[in-house]
Design a protein around this motif. Structure first.
Motif, PDB file in Angstrom:
ATOM      1  N   UNK A 277       0.838  -1.197   0.000  1.00 37.74           N
ATOM      2  CA  UNK A 277       0.000   0.000   0.000  1.00 37.74           C
ATOM      3  C   UNK A 277       0.872   1.245   0.000  1.00 37.74           C
ATOM      4  N   UNK A 278       0.287   2.326  -0.491  1.00 35.10           N
ATOM      5  CA  UNK A 278       0.853   3.648  -0.284  1.00 35.10           C
ATOM      6  C   UNK A 278      -0.218   4.494   0.383  1.00 35.10           C
ATOM      7  N   UNK A 279       0.201   5.420   1.216  1.00 39.15           N
ATOM      8  CA  UNK A 279      -0.717   6.345   1.869  1.00 39.15           C
ATOM      9  C   UNK A 279      -0.362   7.746   1.403  1.00 39.15           C
ATOM     10  N   UNK A 280      -1.327   8.401   0.750  1.00 43.63           N
ATOM     11  CA  UNK A 280      -1.087   9.640   0.031  1.00 43.63           C
ATOM     12  C   UNK A 280      -1.852  10.784   0.705  1.00 43.63           C
ATOM     13  N   UNK A 281      -1.192  11.883   1.069  1.00 48.89           N
ATOM     14  CA  UNK A 281      -1.945  13.018   1.598  1.00 48.89           C
ATOM     15  C   UNK A 281      -2.831  13.640   0.525  1.00 48.89           C
ATOM     16  N   UNK A 282      -4.051  14.002   0.889  1.00 50.58           N
ATOM     17  CA  UNK A 282      -4.984  14.609  -0.071  1.00 50.58           C
ATOM     18  C   UNK A 282      -4.520  16.016  -0.423  1.00 50.58           C
ATOM     19  N   UNK A 283      -4.473  16.283  -1.720  1.00 54.18           N
ATOM     20  CA  UNK A 283      -4.081  17.603  -2.208  1.00 54.18           C
ATOM     21  C   UNK A 283      -5.294  18.470  -2.522  1.00 54.18           C
ATOM     22  N   UNK A 284      -6.361  17.819  -3.058  1.00 56.65           N
ATOM     23  CA  UNK A 284      -7.581  18.538  -3.434  1.00 56.65           C
ATOM     24  C   UNK A 284      -8.762  17.625  -3.124  1.00 56.65           C
ATOM     25  N   UNK A 285      -9.483  17.928  -2.034  1.00 51.98           N
ATOM     26  CA  UNK A 285     -10.556  17.048  -1.569  1.00 51.98           C
ATOM     27  C   UNK A 285     -11.645  16.857  -2.611  1.00 51.98           C
ATOM     28  N   UNK A 286     -11.904  17.878  -3.434  1.00 55.18           N
ATOM     29  CA  UNK A 286     -12.949  17.775  -4.459  1.00 55.18           C
ATOM     30  C   UNK A 286     -12.581  16.794  -5.557  1.00 55.18           C
ATOM     31  N   UNK A 287     -11.300  16.479  -5.687  1.00 50.77           N
ATOM     32  CA  UNK A 287     -10.839  15.544  -6.724  1.00 50.77           C
ATOM     33  C   UNK A 287     -10.333  14.232  -6.120  1.00 50.77           C
ATOM     34  N   UNK A 288     -10.705  13.966  -4.881  1.00 51.25           N
ATOM     35  CA  UNK A 288     -10.308  12.738  -4.194  1.00 51.25           C
ATOM     36  C   UNK A 288     -11.513  11.810  -4.057  1.00 51.25           C
ATOM     37  N   UNK A 289     -11.289  10.537  -3.771  1.00 46.03           N
ATOM     38  CA  UNK A 289     -12.422   9.613  -3.612  1.00 46.03           C
ATOM     39  C   UNK A 289     -13.232   9.931  -2.368  1.00 46.03           C
ATOM     40  N   UNK A 348       4.609  12.572  -1.825  1.00 45.28           N
ATOM     41  CA  UNK A 348       4.724  12.530  -0.364  1.00 45.28           C
ATOM     42  C   UNK A 348       4.133  11.240   0.220  1.00 45.28           C
ATOM     43  N   UNK A 349       3.959  10.237  -0.628  1.00 45.39           N
ATOM     44  CA  UNK A 349       3.338   8.989  -0.181  1.00 45.39           C
ATOM     45  C   UNK A 349       4.305   8.158   0.664  1.00 45.39           C
ATOM     46  N   UNK A 350       3.751   7.468   1.662  1.00 47.13           N
ATOM     47  CA  UNK A 350       4.509   6.468   2.410  1.00 47.13           C
ATOM     48  C   UNK A 350       4.219   5.092   1.816  1.00 47.13           C
ATOM     49  N   UNK A 351       5.189   4.192   1.871  1.00 52.56           N
ATOM     50  CA  UNK A 351       5.133   2.899   1.190  1.00 52.56           C
ATOM     51  C   UNK A 351       5.242   1.801   2.243  1.00 52.56           C
ATOM     52  N   UNK A 352       4.410   0.749   2.093  1.00 54.87           N
ATOM     53  CA  UNK A 352       4.331  -0.316   3.106  1.00 54.87           C
ATOM     54  C   UNK A 352       3.969  -1.635   2.442  1.00 54.87           C
TER      55      UNK A 352
END
Length: 417
Positions: A277-289, A348-352
């Motif tokens: 998995x990667x965990x990605x900080x949201x940059x634009x909430x209107x364009x996020x799931x 800026x994603x973290x990887x796991x």
């Protein structure tokens, strides 16, 4: 009754909570320094009973070959001189037929649905919070062939009364507005409105805190070395803290469960299948799931967790290796960027990665063993978070001498003979 629970992932912690709630004295043992620091740490975040299906099914062997030839492959196999890997693979192939698929799914859906209901009740009772959302899962299809192939799954959903919707482009854009910008890439979707999402790590730690309030003792930084068996019954557990004894022992060690069972003559077909998995900080909430989107082509889930996007998937057979392979990261970054190009900052994603405890038939192993007073709660594969609360409730009922509220026929290791 005193019960030892081996493992403090989401399943083990849920087992401990429900046992304590039933009035038992509970001790949890784990080699890590806290709860949910292995496979439960950064999974895809889905609580998806509607998506509970075995990986083994008709046509899967041919699909597997195609998947391995893809640039962003959802399946990677590193051939090892490991008899357990090849035995597990052969057993999975034996389940790749319509009859086995229907049987296995019929065992998986009830425990998953029950678990979701238990989670809802737990949330109402305790107010537990974990970046949860109850907005469903959306399975996206890039080809008409994929969409046409969902008939068998839909039939099982109907059989068990699981709500679903088959959506065209306009329909899936209503459910996930940010997909409107890329809707031309997909022909349709299957929506499962009863599914939920949430941060499994947050949930497990919050539940562990609640369990402590009921008197559960967590013994961390303690290795579990062996089971002590005598007279056909479990008599203790050898650990780095010495020999621990209890009236009952529940083994919830995920992929590591077989290693502890084999020395006492028990063999279960659980094998680690690495997920990333990667965990990605949201940059634009209107364009996020808004909730969870499953890209059927790449077998990758994209989930909203508060102000983050969790992207999880791929299946890698590489034994117990926890090596982080950059090619898998590239696949996850490709999918989230393809679906939500403006939603998150992948730089800026973290990887796991973590080891999913998979059975060849997809069904978890829950219940008694031939060793008296030893119970199993393992083999949940990609559905540990989905099935955790239901598993905990079933184990608590069995330990307490009560009949579980659902039919658990076919969930124990007895199905393997």
């Amino acid at each position: 009754m005193k019960v030892l629970v081996l493992g403090s992932g989401v399943v083990g912690t849920a087992v401990a909570w429900y046992l304590a709630r039933a009035g038992h004295e509970v001790e949890v043992v784990d080699r890590q320094s806290g709860p949910a620091l292995e496979t439960s740490f950064a999974n895809a975040g889905e609580v998806s009973p509607g998506y509970s299906a075995p990986w083994a099914g008709p046509g899967v062997p041919l699909k597997a070959v195609k998947w391995m030839l893809m640039h962003h492959s959802p399946l990677v196999i590193w051939p090892l001189l490991d008899p357990a890997m090849w035995r597990w693979g052969w057993q999975m192939l034996m389940n790749c037929n319509a009859r086995a698929y229907a049987l296995n799914k019929s065992r998986m859906v009830p425990i998953a649905e029950y678990s979701r209901d238990c989670l809802k009740a737990l949330r109402a009772e305790t107010g537990i919070a974990y970046d949860e959302r109850a907005l469903g899962t959306l399975q996206l299809f890039r080809t008409q062939g994929q969409l046409d192939g969902i008939g068998g799954d839909v039939e099982v959903l109907r059989q068990y009364g699981v709500p679903f919707e088959v959506l065209d482009r306009e329909g899936f854009c209503r459910a996930e507005p940010a997909l409107r910008h890329v809707q031309h890439k997909f022909v349709g979707a299957l929506r499962l409105p009863g599914d939920e999402t949430g941060d499994c790590f947050q949930f497990t730690n919050a539940l562990a805190a609640l369990a402590r309030g009921l008197g559960v003792h967590f013994r961390f930084d303690t290795t579990i070395d062996a089971l002590q068996v005598g007279g056909g019954a479990i008599t203790g557990v050898f650990t780095s803290a010495g020999l621990l004894r209890a009236d009952k022992v529940v083994l919830a060690l995920g992929s590591h469960s077989p290693r502890l069972l084999e020395p006492v003559g028990l063999r279960i077909p659980v094998y680690p299948v690495k997920g990333y998995s990667i965990t990605v900080p949201i940059a634009d909430a209107a364009h996020a799931p808004e909730s969870t989107i499953m890209d059927e082509t790449h077998k990758v889930a994209v989930t909203r967790l508060g102000n983050r996007i969790r992207v999880g998937g791929t299946a890698e057979l590489a034994g117990y290796s926890l090596a982080l392979r950059q090619a898998r990261r590239a696949t996850l970054e490709h999918v989230v960027s393809d679906l939500f190009p403006r939603g998150g900052d992948v730089s800026r994603a973290s990887f796991w990665c973590g080891l999913r405890p998979m059975t060849p038939d997809g069904t978890p192993i829950i219940g008694a063993t031939p060793v008296k007073d030893l119970l199993l709660a393992t083999g949940h594969g990609t559905l540990g978070w989905t099935m955790a609360c239901g598993t905990g409730r079933v184990i608590a009922d069995l330990v307490s001498g009560r009949d579980p509220e659902i039919d658990v026929t076919g969930l124990s290791m007895q199905r393997y003979g």
